[in-house]
Design an enzyme around this catalytic site. Structure first.
Site, PDB file in Angstrom:
ATOM      1  N   HIS A 168       0.810  -1.220   0.000  1.00  0.00           N
ATOM      2  CA  HIS A 168       0.000   0.000   0.000  1.00  0.00           C
ATOM      3  C   HIS A 168       0.848   1.277   0.000  1.00  0.00           C
ATOM      4  O   HIS A 168       0.367   2.339   0.386  1.00  0.00           O
ATOM      5  CB  HIS A 168      -0.997  -0.007   1.176  1.00  0.00           C
ATOM      6  CG  HIS A 168      -0.378   0.004   2.541  1.00  0.00           C
ATOM      7  ND1 HIS A 168      -0.963  -0.623   3.623  1.00  0.00           N
ATOM      8  CD2 HIS A 168       0.744   0.579   3.034  1.00  0.00           C
ATOM      9  CE1 HIS A 168      -0.227  -0.443   4.712  1.00  0.00           C
ATOM     10  NE2 HIS A 168       0.810   0.293   4.360  1.00  0.00           N
ATOM     11  N   HIS A 174      -2.825   5.938   8.298  1.00  0.00           N
ATOM     12  CA  HIS A 174      -1.520   6.536   8.567  1.00  0.00           C
ATOM     13  C   HIS A 174      -1.678   7.915   9.216  1.00  0.00           C
ATOM     14  O   HIS A 174      -1.210   8.922   8.699  1.00  0.00           O
ATOM     15  CB  HIS A 174      -0.705   6.607   7.280  1.00  0.00           C
ATOM     16  CG  HIS A 174      -0.386   5.261   6.701  1.00  0.00           C
ATOM     17  ND1 HIS A 174      -1.307   4.538   5.970  1.00  0.00           N
ATOM     18  CD2 HIS A 174       0.737   4.500   6.761  1.00  0.00           C
ATOM     19  CE1 HIS A 174      -0.752   3.386   5.590  1.00  0.00           C
ATOM     20  NE2 HIS A 174       0.488   3.343   6.054  1.00  0.00           N
ATOM     21  N   HIS A 219      10.452  -4.024   6.091  1.00  0.00           N
ATOM     22  CA  HIS A 219      10.978  -2.672   5.951  1.00  0.00           C
ATOM     23  C   HIS A 219      11.014  -1.987   7.316  1.00  0.00           C
ATOM     24  O   HIS A 219      10.240  -2.306   8.207  1.00  0.00           O
ATOM     25  CB  HIS A 219      10.158  -1.829   4.962  1.00  0.00           C
ATOM     26  CG  HIS A 219       8.722  -1.575   5.327  1.00  0.00           C
ATOM     27  ND1 HIS A 219       7.773  -2.562   5.433  1.00  0.00           N
ATOM     28  CD2 HIS A 219       8.064  -0.408   5.578  1.00  0.00           C
ATOM     29  CE1 HIS A 219       6.596  -2.035   5.727  1.00  0.00           C
ATOM     30  NE2 HIS A 219       6.748  -0.721   5.829  1.00  0.00           N
ATOM     31  N   GLU A 232       3.656  -4.721  10.028  1.00  0.00           N
ATOM     32  CA  GLU A 232       2.294  -4.496   9.546  1.00  0.00           C
ATOM     33  C   GLU A 232       1.801  -5.651   8.692  1.00  0.00           C
ATOM     34  O   GLU A 232       0.598  -5.755   8.400  1.00  0.00           O
ATOM     35  CB  GLU A 232       2.210  -3.187   8.755  1.00  0.00           C
ATOM     36  CG  GLU A 232       2.882  -3.207   7.396  1.00  0.00           C
ATOM     37  CD  GLU A 232       2.874  -1.839   6.710  1.00  0.00           C
ATOM     38  OE1 GLU A 232       2.592  -0.840   7.393  1.00  0.00           O
ATOM     39  OE2 GLU A 232       3.157  -1.783   5.504  1.00  0.00           O
TER      40      GLU A 232
END
Length: 304
Positions: A26, A73, A209, A256
């Site tokens: 995403h 976010h 990441h 995530e």
């Protein structure tokens, strides 16, 4: 909350069903490329091409709705009031402005009746859900949606979306096991809905990441490959890991990926992998998958 009009066909109960799970990154950079029409950008083409089989599958199977598991976010929620799980229960969801103006997309089509059914079912299943009758969606939702349905900007969204936001930003976060059980609860919720209602579940997020601290730029392709293998064949082993294990192996932000576990939990123990792609152009492992549910039998010649 259970549907009262379930039918039978050849002695079998015809219920709502999860027909497949899709996994998608995403990252906002992907959305920017899509808006600019840069599907053939050399550094990104191996990733963007990975969406083509997913687009084809969705166009062929035409699910009646899609449940989107994503994270906000700090757009609709801030850290002073950040829910563990938030479900959108509306017929439309706004395109959020993340500081550069809203993306050129139509408002996301919802299904309030389906949303409220799922809300009742999840609470009955002991998941405490924040319910949102107004919810602006940011890149966590918009990037995968625009990549999976690239014609939506001009033709609209072909099926309603049920957005389910998960806290994967601020500790304490739900455990991998909790996300896996959330998927199982979603499966039960859909099964008790309108007969013959066919749903795809989309799990979102980057694989390994880390975007801050001493391990900034960390990416672990070996873990990404292991995660994708286990997600397909042995998701229970992934659910048994601690959140700390995900952080150590895949980076702080890479944790995530537990949102993909919710997608997998919504499927049967056995799945048919129709598609898998992986690309790591920068400091994030990006992947795409299609897992068709083993209990789903596509009609001959495709979906009517």
């Amino acid at each position: 909350f259970a549907s009262g009009d379930a039918r039978t066909r050849q002695g079998k109960l015809i219920m709502g069903s999860i027909i497949a799970g899709l996994g998608s990154p995403h990252a906002p950079s992907i959305g920017a490329l899509i808006d600019a029409g840069k599907w053939d950008e050399p550094g990104w083409k191996p990733l963007l091409d990975g969406f083509r089989p997913m687009q084809d599958w969705l166009a062929r199977e035409k699910p009646d709705a899609a449940i989107l598991i994503y994270n906000d976010h700090v757009t609709s929620f801030f850290f002073d009031s950040y829910p563990t799980f938030a479900l959108g229960v509306a017929d439309s969801f706004a395109v959020a402005d993340e500081g550069f103006g809203p993306r050129p997309l139509p408002a996301i089509r919802g299904d309030a009746a389906f949303g409220w059914h799922v809300a009742h079912a999840l609470v009955e299943d002991e998941f405490d859900i924040t319910l949102c009758q107004e919810l602006a969606l940011d890149h966590g939702a918009l990037t995968p949606l625009s990549a999976l349905w690239p014609d939506a900007a001009t033709s609209g969204w072909p099926c309603p979306i049920l957005p389910l936001a998960v806290n994967v930003l601020q500790l304490p976060m739900p455990s991998p096991r909790r996300l896996y059980r959330l998927g199982q609860a979603l499966r039960r919720a859909v099964a008790s809905y309108t007969p013959d209602f066919r749903v795809a579940v989309i799990g979102t997020g980057g694989l390994s990441h880390q975007l801050h601290g001493e391990r900034f730029g960390f990416r672990n392709e070996a873990w990404d490959m292991e995660f994708l293998d286990l997600l397909e064949r042995d998701p229970e082993s992934l659910a048994a890991l601690r959140l700390q294990d995900y952080i150590e192996r895949g980076g702080a932000e890479g944790a995530e990926v537990i949102m993909w576990l919710a997608m997998r939990g919504a499927l049967s123990p056995k799945v048919r992998r129709l598609h898998r792609n992986y690309h790591g152009p920068l400091h994030t492992g990006f992947a795409q998958v299609i897992f068709e549910d083993a209990a789903y039998t596509p009609p001959p010649g495709g979906t009517p």
